[in-house]
Enzyme design. Structure first.
Site, mmCIF file in Angstrom:
data_model
loop_
_atom_site.group_PDB
_atom_site.id
_atom_site.type_symbol
_atom_site.label_atom_id
_atom_site.label_comp_id
_atom_site.label_asym_id
_atom_site.label_seq_id
_atom_site.Cartn_x
_atom_site.Cartn_y
_atom_site.Cartn_z
ATOM 1 N N GLU A 283 0.871 -1.152 -0.007
ATOM 2 C CA GLU A 283 0.034 0.009 -0.204
ATOM 3 C C GLU A 283 0.776 1.224 0.155
ATOM 4 O O GLU A 283 1.857 1.189 0.866
ATOM 5 C CB GLU A 283 -0.994 -0.108 1.336
ATOM 6 C CG GLU A 283 -1.898 1.046 1.159
ATOM 7 C CD GLU A 283 -2.891 1.325 2.494
ATOM 8 O OE1 GLU A 283 -4.023 1.477 2.282
ATOM 9 O OE2 GLU A 283 -2.418 1.105 3.482
ATOM 10 N N GLY B 1 2.807 2.048 10.923
ATOM 11 C CA GLY B 1 2.511 1.419 12.303
ATOM 12 C C GLY B 1 2.321 -0.044 11.989
ATOM 13 O O GLY B 1 2.759 -1.111 12.550
ATOM 14 N N MET C 273 -0.168 -2.651 8.841
ATOM 15 C CA MET C 273 -0.746 -2.863 7.250
ATOM 16 C C MET C 273 -1.799 -4.084 7.405
ATOM 17 O O MET C 273 -1.269 -5.068 7.857
ATOM 18 C CB MET C 273 0.457 -2.802 6.177
ATOM 19 C CG MET C 273 -0.293 -3.220 5.095
ATOM 20 S SD MET C 273 -1.234 -1.586 4.584
ATOM 21 C CE MET C 273 -2.512 -2.612 3.137
ATOM 22 N N GLU C 274 -2.663 -3.823 6.770
ATOM 23 C CA GLU C 274 -4.142 -4.706 6.988
ATOM 24 C C GLU C 274 -4.217 -5.845 5.767
ATOM 25 O O GLU C 274 -4.990 -6.353 5.574
ATOM 26 C CB GLU C 274 -5.277 -4.012 7.109
ATOM 27 C CG GLU C 274 -5.634 -3.218 5.675
ATOM 28 C CD GLU C 274 -5.572 -1.866 5.594
ATOM 29 O OE1 GLU C 274 -5.804 -1.069 4.685
ATOM 30 O OE2 GLU C 274 -4.406 -1.386 6.246
ATOM 31 N N ASN C 275 -2.820 -6.090 5.318
ATOM 32 C CA ASN C 275 -2.852 -7.041 4.272
ATOM 33 C C ASN C 275 -3.846 -8.265 4.775
ATOM 34 O O ASN C 275 -3.951 -8.731 5.937
ATOM 35 C CB ASN C 275 -1.646 -7.805 4.216
ATOM 36 C CG ASN C 275 -0.333 -6.576 3.916
ATOM 37 O OD1 ASN C 275 -0.479 -5.994 3.291
ATOM 38 N ND2 ASN C 275 0.450 -6.732 4.919
ATOM 39 N N HIS D 1 -7.531 -2.217 14.974
ATOM 40 C CA HIS D 1 -7.574 -1.208 13.910
ATOM 41 C C HIS D 1 -7.549 -2.216 12.711
ATOM 42 O O HIS D 1 -8.208 -2.205 11.692
ATOM 43 C CB HIS D 1 -6.489 -0.326 14.112
ATOM 44 C CG HIS D 1 -6.538 0.630 12.858
ATOM 45 N ND1 HIS D 1 -7.158 1.894 12.850
ATOM 46 C CD2 HIS D 1 -6.138 0.313 11.638
ATOM 47 C CE1 HIS D 1 -6.773 2.398 11.563
ATOM 48 N NE2 HIS D 1 -6.508 1.715 10.965
ATOM 49 N N GLU D 2 -6.370 -3.141 12.692
ATOM 50 C CA GLU D 2 -6.059 -3.883 11.176
ATOM 51 C C GLU D 2 -7.378 -4.822 11.118
ATOM 52 O O GLU D 2 -7.338 -5.170 10.078
ATOM 53 C CB GLU D 2 -4.432 -4.424 11.460
ATOM 54 C CG GLU D 2 -3.457 -3.375 11.822
ATOM 55 C CD GLU D 2 -3.421 -2.109 10.693
ATOM 56 O OE1 GLU D 2 -3.774 -2.450 9.596
ATOM 57 O OE2 GLU D 2 -3.206 -0.790 11.091
ATOM 58 N N HIS E 204 -10.119 -3.700 9.366
ATOM 59 C CA HIS E 204 -10.027 -3.673 8.185
ATOM 60 C C HIS E 204 -9.936 -5.012 7.507
ATOM 61 O O HIS E 204 -10.247 -4.882 6.247
ATOM 62 C CB HIS E 204 -8.579 -3.242 7.639
ATOM 63 C CG HIS E 204 -8.281 -1.656 7.887
ATOM 64 N ND1 HIS E 204 -9.182 -0.811 7.112
ATOM 65 C CD2 HIS E 204 -7.221 -1.057 8.480
ATOM 66 C CE1 HIS E 204 -8.442 0.385 7.457
ATOM 67 N NE2 HIS E 204 -7.323 0.197 8.115
ATOM 68 N N GLU F 297 -9.971 4.011 6.468
ATOM 69 C CA GLU F 297 -9.348 4.330 7.822
ATOM 70 C C GLU F 297 -9.961 4.928 8.831
ATOM 71 O O GLU F 297 -9.957 4.704 9.998
ATOM 72 C CB GLU F 297 -8.099 5.198 7.245
ATOM 73 C CG GLU F 297 -6.941 4.540 6.365
ATOM 74 C CD GLU F 297 -6.264 3.535 6.969
ATOM 75 O OE1 GLU F 297 -6.425 3.068 8.119
ATOM 76 O OE2 GLU F 297 -5.645 2.609 6.094
#
EC number: 3.4.11.-
Length: 844
Positions: free
Chosen positions: A121, A253, A255-257, A289-290, A293, A312
């Site tokens: 991303e 911080g 990443m929501e892969n 948070h992740e 997503h 986000e």
């Protein structure tokens, strides 16, 4: 936005077969990508960046192609449109930019090692394989990876591995997904796994530099988060596993892969026996948070980056919803009030700030959208407003419908409002339009005019701002029923104030619970009434009073001099969020005094007055039965007491250091930073400096690393400052991912400000080359704007950055931060005497 510029319009991939052979020793990737899709015309394009294409075929036949590097494209001419299978052979480099496919470096027992990970991303998948690298271009993927494998190494990806043949690892076909969510990693990894109630495998992976128990906290939070979201969204998690991976080098911080979430080590691995509550809360909210997503962003993805807020903002709200359900004793919404709300309110008051929804095309400009104060914090406040308006039942029903309608596809903001509007029977889109499309926010003025209680709204600015008559649909949330639910006019009269006050029996207030994104200016009569009854307000409402007064002072609608005498009445509060607001205002007063001046000595005496009582109550060390509020309050009190140079605080800190000198990492994590900082400032020498710097490079405890960083950057010794600045470009000591924190620490230290500023100006080219490719780069400019406060520094800032105004991705940041510094300079010049006089009066 020009739709024709998107490659997806001409070619729509349905399935990718990706083969990657990765050689760590010579940092090369050899790849073969096969894409099946629909060509809408005979001239199409794929994205590529840094790829060397050796062959390109369509349906087995060579076809003409050209490389267009400025457009990051391969331009292809096909014999006809329609269904086609493209095959591309290429090579690419492994880079050290923390983007694309890249190595992460670490040590175990003094031996240097590396693992390979990914960060795609926003637009870095094209550095790994040719593709239509746009969110809307969803497809399924078959991934096969060969690498210079060593015995005992692990490889993981979005989907489970299904077989290994001749050293090639084959992974199961993915669901339909966007290119930027593809991820994999390999190396000498350890892991812990568990399974959710619905059968989803949960795993936490990290290098073997970490103790196995450092994975436990994240595993528990990840498992319970997935279970919570499946219930809250009423939509099953759609993949067989959810892996969480800590990467030693990582720019963002986390990443929501999809199925393989990547994190900074500091935001995943923690010592369960000695980590501060604040750090645990931060790690838990990042994981939540992740994982939010995985549905909101991965299952349903924005069509284009202008709707980034859809991903986000929503995840930023849901991290608090989830953690509040998982750990209700934490009262995590109070952290929302201390972290997200003030960040959004400060940034969003600067003229020129972006709106939450921004039209954008250029890849560099796409990266600049990731403004944490706007797209994350302000956007989350928008959604908190919506949640407060419609309630959780309608929110959940609307989300279920939204996921059902758009799963494995794409959506725009309007689709979300439609789903929530149907569920709530409210025109949510109409209300939210004014918040998402307009930058800034209003100040609502509440006043008694000719005996009538009146409200008016106008845009609030910190610094210069051009009022263009913007209006907002404001959820007022007043404690008087006569106030409208939505305040959409410029002005409204509510009725006879004396009568309303008598009927309601309490002071008039709006934005009760501080869920809406505006501030309030009460006239003197109303504010006097509120302050006379302030003890009857809950902690959030007390905090809001202080916060709004501070912002009004920043915007020159009030004076800091008027706030100073109010602070002592809040100083004994047992609420951490009230103390946070007081601490913020007190910290702001520092800009009105010169270091080592008589005025600063008076300010230090004021800090002592504000903190002495709480210092006596709480002491340095945590107590077994103390409340969560006490745990969170102690850092504010120690910080104030040490700034005040309270002799007892300094002596007790030194005693703690001396008693724990052999094992500093074992100091309670809540206070360790203050012990180390106190020692460096008041008892430091070259040996201590070298001891701490060595400990920084050797420890894998991210929390301890952060404490050492804060301590070392607080030194006033010019030799030590020079030594630190010399380490800025030494990646074995300071990883590029951590450099901004070191730079900020030295810059924010009056003794180090010049050295850090000189370094940045002299080494800008090196900095741009080293970290310029990621979305965090512009925050170096933000950091400077947060420190500078003199006319001379403003002149220097403009001289250095104005020639860079046309650099893609930097324009808005430079413009805004020039305004931020200019407004601070102007505020200090206007308020300095009044503030210093008020402080002098307060310490009499």
């Amino acid at each position: 936005m020009t739709e024709a510029t998107h490659f997806y319009q001409a070619f729509q991939p349905a399935h990718y077969e990706l083969y990657l052979a990765i050689n760590r020793a010579n940092k090369t990737i050899t790849g073969k990508t096969t894409i099946t899709g629909e060509a809408k015309q005979t001239t199409i394009a794929l994205h590529q960046k840094y790829l060397k294409v050796s062959a390109l075929q369509a349906d087995g036949q060579d076809v003409p192609f050209t490389i267009d590097d400025p457009a990051e494209a391969i331009r292809i001419t096909l014999p006809q449109s329609g269904k086609v299978t493209l095959t591309i052979d290429y090579t690419a480099p492994l880079t050290d930019t923390m983007m694309g496919i890249y190595p992460s470096y670490y040590e175990v027992d003094g031996v240097k090692k590396q693992i390979i990970g990914t960060q795609f991303e926003t637009t870095a998948a094209r550095q790994a394989f040719p593709s239509v690298d746009e969110p809307e271009a969803k497809a399924t993927f078959d991934l096969a990876i060969k690498f210079d494998e060593q015995p005992g190494e692990t490889i993981i990806s979005n989907m489970p591995e299904i077989r290994e043949e001749n050293g090639v690892h084959y992974f199961d076909t993915t669901v339909r997904m966007s290119t930027y969510l593809i991820a994999f990693a390999f190396g000498d990894l350890q892991n812990k796994q568990t399974t959710t109630k619905s059968g989803v495998k949960i795993g936490v992976f990290a290098t073997k530099a970490h103790k196995p128990n450092e994975l436990d906290f994240a595993l528990d939070i990840a498992k319970r988060s997935i279970e919570f979201y499946e219930d809250f969204y009423q939509t099953p998690y759609p993949l067989p596993h959810s892996w969480q991976l800590a990467l030693p080098d990582f720019s963002a911080g986390a990443m929501e892969n999809w199925g393989l979430v990547t994190y900074r080590e500091a935001l995943l691995t923690i010592d369960p026996d000695n980590t501060s509550l604040e750090t645990k809360q931060r790690v838990a909210t990042v994981i939540a948070h992740e994982l939010a997503h995985q549905w909101f962003g991965d299952l349903v993805t924005m069509k284009w980056w202008d709707d980034l807020w859809l991903n986000e903002s929503f995840a930023n709200m849901m991290e608090y919803v989830a953690v509040d359900a998982l750990q209700p004793d934490w009262h995590i919404w109070e952290a929302f009030q201390t972290l997200e709300a003030p960040m959004a309110l400060q940034r969003d008051a600067t003229d020129g700030v972006q709106s939450v929804h921004v039209q954008v095309e250029d890849p560099a400009e796409i990266d600049s959208l990731f403004d944490s104060a706007i797209v994350y914090a302000k956007g989350a406040r928008m959604l908190v407003m919506v949640r407060a308006l419609i309630g959780d039942d309608a929110l959940r029903a609307g989300l279920k419908a939204y996921f059902e309608a758009h799963k494995f596809g794409n959506a725009a903001g309007a689709d979300l409002w439609t789903a929530l509007g149907k569920a709530s029977h409210l025109d949510v889109g109409k209300i939210m339009q004014s918040w998402l499309e307009q930058p800034g926010y209003p100040v609502v003025t509440a006043a008694v005019v000719d005996g009538k209680l009146t409200l008016s709204q106008q845009q609030f600015f910190i610094g210069a701002g051009k009022d263009v008559g913007r209006q907002w649909q404001i959820p007022l949330n007043s404690n008087y029923a006569v106030a409208p639910q939505i305040f959409a006019e410029k002005k409204v009269t509510l009725g006879d104030y004396a009568q309303l006050r008598k009927e309601n029996g309490k002071p008039f207030r709006v934005n009760v619970d501080n869920n809406s994104h505006f501030i309030v200016q009460y006239d003197e009569q109303l504010m006097t009434d509120i302050l006379a009854n302030v003890d009857q307000l809950n902690a959030i409402d007390q905090r809001q009073i202080i916060q709004d007064l501070r912002l009004l002072a920043e915007g020159r609608k009030n004076s800091y001099g008027n706030i100073v005498p109010l602070l002592p009445r809040f100083a004994a509060s047992h609420s951490a969020i009230v103390m946070d607001a007081l601490f913020r205002v007190a910290g702001d007063l520092k800009k009105f005094v010169a270091p080592d001046s008589d005025a600063e000595k008076q300010l230090q005496a004021f800090f002592d007055k504000l903190s002495a009582g709480q210092l006596d109550r709480l002491g340095w060390t945590p107590k077994a039965d103390e409340s969560i509020d006490d745990q969170l309050t102690r850092p504010y009190i120690l910080s104030m007491a040490l700034y005040a140079k309270n002799p007892d605080a300094i002596a007790q800190g030194h005693e703690l250091f001396t008693a724990n000198q052999a094992q500093l990492v074992a100091l309670p994590a809540d206070i360790r930073m203050f012990v180390l900082e106190n020692e460096v400032k008041h008892f430091g020498n070259a040996d201590l400096f070298d001891q701490l710097l060595k400990a920084y490079t050797q420890t894998t405890d991210s929390s301890y690393k952060a404490d050492i960083l804060a301590a070392l950057t607080s030194t006033t010794d010019p030799t030590q400052i020079a030594k630190l600045v010399d380490k800025f470009e030494d990646a074995d000591t300071i990883k590029p991912q951590d450099l901004r924190s070191w730079f900020r620490g030295v810059l924010n230290n009056h003794a180090g400000e010049q050295a850090a500023w000189d370094w940045l100006r002299n080494e800008w080219q090196w900095l741009e080359k080293t970290v310029g490719g990621d979305m965090e780069f512009t925050t170096y400019i933000t950091v400077i704007a947060g420190v500078f406060r003199t006319p001379e520094r403003l002149t220097e800032f403009k001289a250095f950055f104005e020639p860079k105004l046309q650099t893609p991705g930097l324009t808005r940041e430079i413009t805004m931060d020039t305004s931020v510094i200019a407004s601070r300079v102007s505020l200090i010049q206007a308020e300095q005497q009044a503030v210093q006089a008020a402080v002098a009066e307060a310490v009499k």
